[in-house]
Motif scaffolding. Sequence first.
Motif, mmCIF file in Angstrom:
data_model
loop_
_atom_site.group_PDB
_atom_site.id
_atom_site.type_symbol
_atom_site.label_atom_id
_atom_site.label_comp_id
_atom_site.label_asym_id
_atom_site.label_seq_id
_atom_site.Cartn_x
_atom_site.Cartn_y
_atom_site.Cartn_z
ATOM 1 N N TYR A 143 5.260 -6.758 15.527
ATOM 2 C CA TYR A 143 4.324 -5.628 15.626
ATOM 3 C C TYR A 143 4.459 -4.730 14.389
ATOM 4 C CZ TYR A 143 3.289 -6.451 20.606
ATOM 5 O OH TYR A 143 2.881 -6.972 21.804
ATOM 6 N N ARG A 146 2.930 -6.252 11.268
ATOM 7 C CA ARG A 146 1.471 -6.222 11.291
ATOM 8 C C ARG A 146 0.951 -4.808 11.099
ATOM 9 N NH1 ARG A 146 -0.218 -10.065 16.373
ATOM 10 N NH2 ARG A 146 0.614 -11.997 15.583
ATOM 11 N N LEU A 148 2.370 -2.248 9.593
ATOM 12 C CA LEU A 148 2.520 -1.790 8.212
ATOM 13 C C LEU A 148 1.502 -2.474 7.302
ATOM 14 C CD1 LEU A 148 6.400 -1.566 7.835
ATOM 15 C CD2 LEU A 148 4.766 0.319 7.812
ATOM 16 N N ALA A 149 1.283 -3.756 7.568
ATOM 17 C CA ALA A 149 0.313 -4.475 6.735
ATOM 18 C C ALA A 149 -1.071 -3.864 6.873
ATOM 19 C CB ALA A 149 0.283 -5.953 7.137
ATOM 20 N N ARG A 150 -1.418 -3.518 8.113
ATOM 21 C CA ARG A 150 -2.744 -2.931 8.317
ATOM 22 C C ARG A 150 -2.835 -1.543 7.716
ATOM 23 N NH1 ARG A 150 -5.861 -3.190 13.790
ATOM 24 N NH2 ARG A 150 -7.397 -2.285 12.397
ATOM 25 N N LEU A 151 -1.772 -0.768 7.902
ATOM 26 C CA LEU A 151 -1.797 0.584 7.330
ATOM 27 C C LEU A 151 -1.915 0.508 5.819
ATOM 28 C CD1 LEU A 151 0.924 2.423 9.477
ATOM 29 C CD2 LEU A 151 -1.558 2.748 9.551
ATOM 30 N N ARG A 152 -1.161 -0.398 5.227
ATOM 31 C CA ARG A 152 -1.202 -0.520 3.760
ATOM 32 C C ARG A 152 -2.570 -1.003 3.305
ATOM 33 N NH1 ARG A 152 4.699 -2.929 4.100
ATOM 34 N NH2 ARG A 152 5.839 -0.993 3.741
ATOM 35 N N ASP A 154 -5.354 -0.487 4.899
ATOM 36 C CA ASP A 154 -6.287 0.626 5.067
ATOM 37 C C ASP A 154 -6.118 1.671 3.968
ATOM 38 O OD1 ASP A 154 -7.307 -0.549 7.251
ATOM 39 O OD2 ASP A 154 -6.667 0.962 8.702
ATOM 40 N N LEU A 155 -4.884 1.938 3.653
ATOM 41 C CA LEU A 155 -4.617 3.008 2.680
ATOM 42 C C LEU A 155 -4.607 2.487 1.248
ATOM 43 C CD1 LEU A 155 -1.789 4.940 4.574
ATOM 44 C CD2 LEU A 155 -4.247 5.245 4.673
ATOM 45 N N VAL A 157 -2.368 0.887 -0.348
ATOM 46 C CA VAL A 157 -1.123 1.134 -1.060
ATOM 47 C C VAL A 157 -0.235 -0.082 -0.889
ATOM 48 C CG1 VAL A 157 -1.209 3.622 -0.855
ATOM 49 C CG2 VAL A 157 -0.079 2.267 0.910
ATOM 50 N N ASP A 159 3.536 -0.340 -1.027
ATOM 51 C CA ASP A 159 4.946 0.004 -1.201
ATOM 52 C C ASP A 159 5.826 -1.065 -0.589
ATOM 53 O OD1 ASP A 159 5.335 2.264 1.606
ATOM 54 O OD2 ASP A 159 4.198 0.420 1.342
ATOM 55 N N VAL B 6 3.672 4.412 2.660
ATOM 56 C CA VAL B 6 3.294 4.567 4.067
ATOM 57 C C VAL B 6 4.488 5.017 4.903
ATOM 58 C CG1 VAL B 6 2.619 3.288 6.123
ATOM 59 C CG2 VAL B 6 1.408 2.912 3.980
ATOM 60 N N ARG B 184 -9.543 -7.053 10.118
ATOM 61 C CA ARG B 184 -9.397 -7.186 8.672
ATOM 62 C C ARG B 184 -8.418 -8.296 8.312
ATOM 63 N NH1 ARG B 184 -9.633 -1.431 5.569
ATOM 64 N NH2 ARG B 184 -11.638 -0.801 6.413
ATOM 65 N N GLU B 185 -7.406 -8.443 9.168
ATOM 66 C CA GLU B 185 -6.421 -9.472 8.851
ATOM 67 C C GLU B 185 -6.945 -10.867 9.146
ATOM 68 O OE1 GLU B 185 -2.851 -8.672 10.991
ATOM 69 O OE2 GLU B 185 -2.895 -6.584 10.388
#
Lengths: 161, 624
Positions: A143, A146, A148-152, A154-155, A157, A159, B6, B184-185
């Motif tokens: 979880y 996934r 973090l991947a989605r947040l990154r 979306d944003l 970025v 990192d 993030v 999106r993924e």
Amino acid sequence: MVLSSRTNEVSSDFAGFVRAIEPRLRQALVAAYGPVDGREATVDALSWAWEHWDRLAEVDNPLGYLFRVGQSAVRRFGPRPVPVDLLRAAVAHDPEITPELLPSLARLSPQQRTVVVLVHAFGWSQAEVATVLGVGASTVHEYLGRALARLRSDLEVHDEQ
Amino acid sequence: MMSNDVTDQLAVLGEILDQLVEPVTIGELTKRATTSPEPVAPSTVSIDTAPAVSRRPRLALGIAASIALVIGGAALAVNRSSGVSTRAPLGSANTTLAGSTSTSAAESATTPQPAAASPNITADDVFAIVRSETVMSAHMTISIGTLMQTCMAEKGFRFTPTLPEGDGVTSDTVFFQRRYTSPREQAGRWGYIFDSSILPTPNEPIEKPSPDSNKPGFTEAITGDVIATSTVTDSSGRVANKNTVRDGCGGQAAAAIFGSAQNYLNFIDRISRVESAGGESWAALLSTPQNSGWVACMKQRGFDYANLVRPHDNEWPAPRPTDEESRIASADAACRVANHLSDNDLKMLEHDLLVAILERHPIKREVELDRMFAALVAGPVSPADVQLPFETAVYEGVGYSQKEIHDAYRRFQVAEMRSCLKASGHDLSDEQAQLFFPPDEVSRTLLDALIEAISVEPGGTAALPNIGESLAMDCRRSTELDVAYQLGELFNGATMEISNRLVASDGYRSAVNRQKTCMSTLGEPNGSGERESSILSQASKTLGLLQSGNISKADAAEVAAKLTAETEALRPTANCASSRLRVERQLVAAEQTLYLEGHPGFIDNIIEQYRAVLKPLAPFLPPK
């Protein structure tokens, strides 16, 4: 059995229990349902704990159990979007948070959001999260990855985790 | 200074949240508890916290159509004016399913249930019913189908019911999970490959025509004359469905399951109305500004669709997904996000629309119907209800039923146990000696046996004898004739041959895949088998220790409580496995029938050998 039919005196055991468990329970439910519903769910879960104090004493994982009581309480509220307005106002002028973070968090699945907020916002270990959610550590890890991947994504970025 | 990290941003967010959300005080609990209803405590450990999913109309063929399918076609027992064209071939499926009946919904519905608070069905109720109806439908398919088989046989027709291949849960759940959770993924990678057109339909039948389906009178025997009808309207007063019950084998079976034809009709009406409301909410969703925004967004990206359902109706060329499909799916996903139509937003929107529909056209809550639904969802049929031809033929051949042999074996074990322990100076009663064997008349698992052993009152006639563990184990071993295992050994060559054929068959692979997919929705499928084995192992060990007096009842009870909780957590996994096992057993049954037809004399040889196995049980078998 309702609380009003019981003594109004709170046992020192229960008060100590609330002191010990409330911050973690609140964080977990806030992570899952946002600041408003999460706190409401915490109140409901702890109220349930008081009314069922004897039963709770036999539970191995009271935090995890009460988290699920809180989940039931939220369901009673009825499904509604994670209320981010309160948060949005609080973070609007924070220079360290990009405005897209909250909408992106709201778009995550409930499980992903709960895990990523507990681990990265509240500093829980993945094992602690697994215990509360009643899932395996590997699931939490998945979880988290996934989310973090989605947040990154979306944003936009990139990192290092 | 804006951070690009993030995780750093989340850490700051955590600090803000901690400051923003005040701690809950004891005083608040006092106020809450005196003014609020009690929150619902979890009855099971579940990680599925997602709200009920929304549905596209095409998935919402629903229970009425499924029931029609069960009874042999929409025209036979339930007529739907909605034009749903799901119709299975008359009398399909498996020639070996026994006509065993199961607990009727009406019977199960007598179990006391808490009364519902609201006089009308809520939007959440609708979602819950919609989400569970494929499971309920699958179970009802089997119940009604098996009853029909008996009825048809009485009328001189060989009828093989259309059986659902799975429990119906998977395709719907996985479809929505993958379609809406992470567009999106996944959209670019998978296109629309998780559309329900690719996944097996919930009640996809195992299609084998009934042997007598072409005989004159076959269809009439199933249908019969109309004995009750009803009309269901939607929130605009238009006719949504017309439901009909006939007095043929289909209607009779339904009436038997529900207690009466009228009960059945009431039940179908309720489901039809719930479906109608669910369909309306989805239709309303396609007229919202959000959908218009999605249409405009797609158009900007070069794709012209009237609403967000349309791409799912495309006939996608193979091999899927093509680049074109991936591009459309990616655009679809992005446009959903941009217009608040993905994941929870979509569910929330449909929920609000449904609330409005139910306010205009409330559906009365009827506790009895709720109970019937719950009883059917719980599942009246277990894999064990499918009889295997090998066993059936052998038991017929030796002249004893499986239960008679099992009971005789238990009496043999008790006698042997007493004899063995007596030789070591322990004179036990039958009741005491029985405690060394799982009381499987009432218990299904070792854990049940452990719990029952704990409940035996000390000092009673059945108090556990205090003998050493080693002696108990030695004597227990001396009783192990294990007739069931030996029968399996006799069948070994044939069953291996059948197994090899099965694992290569589409039906079996489909069942296994369904189990895997079902488990993939549970969050943590890995390791459940090991946990189950561990639970059984601990239960067995603790039972042994308890029976030999090497552990106190209190300690054993503690272990049992822990294992019970662990077992409860595994229940969803077990449900996935149960579905696969039932299908597997049906396939095995069909293969065994073919094997018997192709190997004359095979079963006679087995019967002779099994008679020799049963010889030590002779004094304990009933006289014939």
